[in-house]
Design a protein around this motif. Structure first.
Motif, mmCIF file in Angstrom:
data_model
loop_
_atom_site.group_PDB
_atom_site.id
_atom_site.type_symbol
_atom_site.label_atom_id
_atom_site.label_comp_id
_atom_site.label_asym_id
_atom_site.label_seq_id
_atom_site.Cartn_x
_atom_site.Cartn_y
_atom_site.Cartn_z
ATOM 1 N N TYR A 25 0.930 -1.401 -0.248
ATOM 2 C CA TYR A 25 -0.668 -0.341 -0.141
ATOM 3 C C TYR A 25 0.271 1.171 -0.228
ATOM 4 O O TYR A 25 1.860 1.246 0.452
ATOM 5 N N THR A 30 -3.549 9.269 0.428
ATOM 6 C CA THR A 30 -5.117 8.256 0.443
ATOM 7 C C THR A 30 -6.209 8.290 -0.105
ATOM 8 O O THR A 30 -6.216 9.982 -1.493
ATOM 9 N N SER A 95 -5.649 3.488 1.468
ATOM 10 C CA SER A 95 -4.324 3.327 0.643
ATOM 11 C C SER A 95 -4.451 3.263 -0.303
ATOM 12 O O SER A 95 -4.891 1.686 0.058
ATOM 13 N N PRO A 96 -4.371 3.663 -1.203
ATOM 14 C CA PRO A 96 -4.154 2.642 -2.790
ATOM 15 C C PRO A 96 -3.160 1.555 -3.157
ATOM 16 O O PRO A 96 -1.544 2.280 -2.640
ATOM 17 N N LEU A 97 -3.226 0.521 -3.783
ATOM 18 C CA LEU A 97 -2.175 -0.125 -3.958
ATOM 19 C C LEU A 97 -1.513 0.580 -4.906
ATOM 20 O O LEU A 97 -1.496 0.980 -5.493
ATOM 21 N N ARG A 98 0.537 0.263 -4.156
ATOM 22 C CA ARG A 98 1.476 1.157 -5.529
ATOM 23 C C ARG A 98 0.858 -0.034 -6.147
ATOM 24 O O ARG A 98 1.335 1.501 -7.605
ATOM 25 N N GLY A 104 -6.903 -1.599 -2.401
ATOM 26 C CA GLY A 104 -6.255 -0.820 -1.042
ATOM 27 C C GLY A 104 -6.659 -1.315 0.372
ATOM 28 O O GLY A 104 -7.378 -1.986 0.893
#
Length: 130
Positions: A25, A30, A95-98, A104
């Motif tokens: 994450y 956000t 929190s988004p995925l990288r 997320g």
């Protein structure tokens, strides 16, 4: 034999955080979306909320997978397996995925029809919660 050394059968093991990493994450970012609960998967080791989000430009709804902590931790913080139901209108902050895929780590979810906000506390007990 784990003991104080953090060793187990000759292998070095981390003393905390060994179970999972949140490295997938993006903690400095956000996102907040409004959508509809597709499903609420109340299973170990992590509860997953699936949300259908209507893109601003129209088009087909996008499915997002938002992971949180375990059912046990959520239960200690007042959640139940019925906290979210298919069809509930929600606002989710996460929190988004990288890697940019649709998913997320869930920070909070607000039920739009009632205003109730649910926050996973990831094992941090609050005073007064038993």
């Amino acid at each position: 034999m784990g003991g104080r050394s953090g060793r187990s059968r000759g292998r070095r093991v981390a003393r905390s955080g060994a179970h999972h990493s949140f490295a997938m994450y993006e903690p400095t970012k956000t996102l907040t979306f409004k959508g509809t609960v597709k499903s609420f998967q109340w299973t170990n080791p992590h509860v997953i909320l699936w949300v259908l989000v209507q893109p601003e430009d129209g088009g087909a709804p996008q499915e997002w997978s938002l992971e949180t902590t375990s059912p046990g931790v959520l239960t200690r913080n007042g959640w139940t397996r019925q906290s979210l139901k298919t069809g509930d209108r929600v606002s989710v902050t996460f929190s988004p995925l990288r890697d940019g895929s649709r998913g997320g780590g869930l920070n909070s979810v607000t039920l739009l029809d009632t205003g109730q906000t649910l926050i996973p506390k990831f094992g941090k007990e609050e005073p007064g919660l038993k």
